[in-house]
Motif scaffolding. Structure first.
Motif, short mmCIF file in Angstrom:
data_model
loop_
_atom_site.label_atom_id
_atom_site.label_comp_id
_atom_site.label_asym_id
_atom_site.label_seq_id
_atom_site.Cartn_x
_atom_site.Cartn_y
_atom_site.Cartn_z
N GLN A 219 -6.52 0.42 -3.70
CA GLN A 219 -5.54 0.18 -3.88
C GLN A 219 -5.34 -0.49 -5.58
O GLN A 219 -4.69 -0.42 -6.18
CB GLN A 219 -4.61 -0.92 -2.91
N HIS B 109 -10.20 0.34 1.06
CA HIS B 109 -9.31 -0.33 1.09
C HIS B 109 -8.42 -0.99 -0.19
O HIS B 109 -7.77 -0.59 -1.38
CB HIS B 109 -8.39 1.08 2.24
N ASP C 119 0.84 -0.90 -0.05
CA ASP C 119 -0.44 -0.02 -0.29
C ASP C 119 0.46 1.02 -0.02
O ASP C 119 1.51 1.24 0.62
CB ASP C 119 -0.87 -0.06 1.17
#
Length: 325
Positions: free
Chosen positions: A136, A132, A105
């Motif tokens: 990503q 998330h 990340d």
């Protein structure tokens, strides 16, 4: 009753922060290292490990992968994408037989594409359950030659983003996750984050049993908690995937009771290596049974440990990625 323990990270931070004092304005990479090419024996596999190993020291998947690579005799280029993020472009330009990114990340797609070798990402989060993760992969997934997902059920989510992914389950680290000679003083343990579905299950179990829920423990403390339990409960937050906890508990030789899904039942045999449930009531029934039948419980725990160590270590997974072309 349910006893909930949340261990503060303040003690950990107090140990780690002094190591970074004075490093706020580095003139080059702080912790990332590469081997001397002249010292690499012919035929040695060269692996560039890109992880948060130093950021999470001494815990986490990066340190487990590093130990596995050492055990395999690989020449390791070691880059920390958090500590040395300002230098990630040049770090990703280092050559190897395989560049292995763990989660990654914050690494820009442009930096990933600079990599001269085959570059893969072993990704541990659920694209359908965590916003998330989807964000990503949408931003950077296309830059990898391959994405290995911990959940086979997630492959369709990657395909929806136009990405190719393969199922590669998580694993245990036998140097850390191991059986200890400690008394079994905890009847039922849940270790890790308590998401809403887990809170509901633990509350129900707590009406009948002595349950301890522990979060914020790592390393040896984590392993000791698992070894101190008669039973460890696992419940995933999505429809698929096998949590790290499954492999870690099995490797410690502790009885695992886990929600069933196709993936866990493909790797491990229900009632031989672990006990599976499809409902909270079934989970409670299994807890009652195995608390009352110690010999049966320990037989399953021993079989689960043997199976996990024989087939499901981090080294097994890295070898699979090295051989995958």
């Amino acid at each position: 009753e349910v006893a909930l323990e949340r261990h503060s990270i303040d003690a950990l931070a107090s140990r780690l922060l002094p190591a970074f004092e004075g490093l706020r304005r580095p003139s080059g990479p702080v912790v990332s290292t590469a081997p001397d090419p002249r010292a690499i024996e012919p035929g040695t596999k060269r692996v560039h490990l890109v992880s948060a190993r130093h950021s999470n020291w001494p815990f986490g998947a990066g340190n487990e992968a590093y130990r596995a690579l050492q055990s395999m005799g690989c020449a390791i280029t070691d880059s920390d994408f958090r500590v040395d993020l300002p230098y990630i472009d040049e770090l990703m330009e280092q050559d190897a037989d395989l560049t292995l990114v763990l989660k990654g990340d914050g690494i820009p797609a442009g930096a990933i594409r600079r990599c001269p070798s085959r570059v893969v990402c072993w990704y541990p989060d659920d694209l359908r359950e965590t916003a998330h993760a989807r964000a990503q992969m949408l931003a950077t997934g296309y830059a990898y030659d391959m994405i290995y997902t911990f959940s086979r059920a997630d492959i369709s989510a990657y395909e929806e983003l136009g990405l190719t992914a393969k199922w590669l389950p998580l694993a245990c680290d036998p140097t850390l996750h191991r059986k200890l000679d400690v008394p079994k003083v905890i009847d039922i343990l849940h270790i890790g984050k308590v998401y809403p579905n887990r809170h509901k299950l633990l509350t129900q179990l707590g009406e009948k049993f002595r349950v301890r829920a522990v979060d914020g423990v790592f390393g040896e403390d984590y392993v000791k908690h698992i070894n101190s339990a008669k039973i460890v409960i696992n419940l995933g937050i999505g429809q698929g995937g096998i949590q790290h906890r499954v492999f870690e508990v099995l490797a410690c030789g502790t009885m695992l009771i886990s929600n069933r899904n196709d993936e866990v039942c493909e790797l491990f045999e229900d009632q031989t290596h672990f006990a599976g449930f499809d409902s909270f009531d079934e989970c409670a029934h299994l807890c009652a049974h195995y608390l009352a039948h110690e010999e049966e419980r320990e037989t399953i725990a021993a079989a689960g440990m043997a199976e996990c160590l024989a087939k499901h270590t981090t080294e097994h997974r890295i070898r699979e990625m090295l051989n995958d072309r």
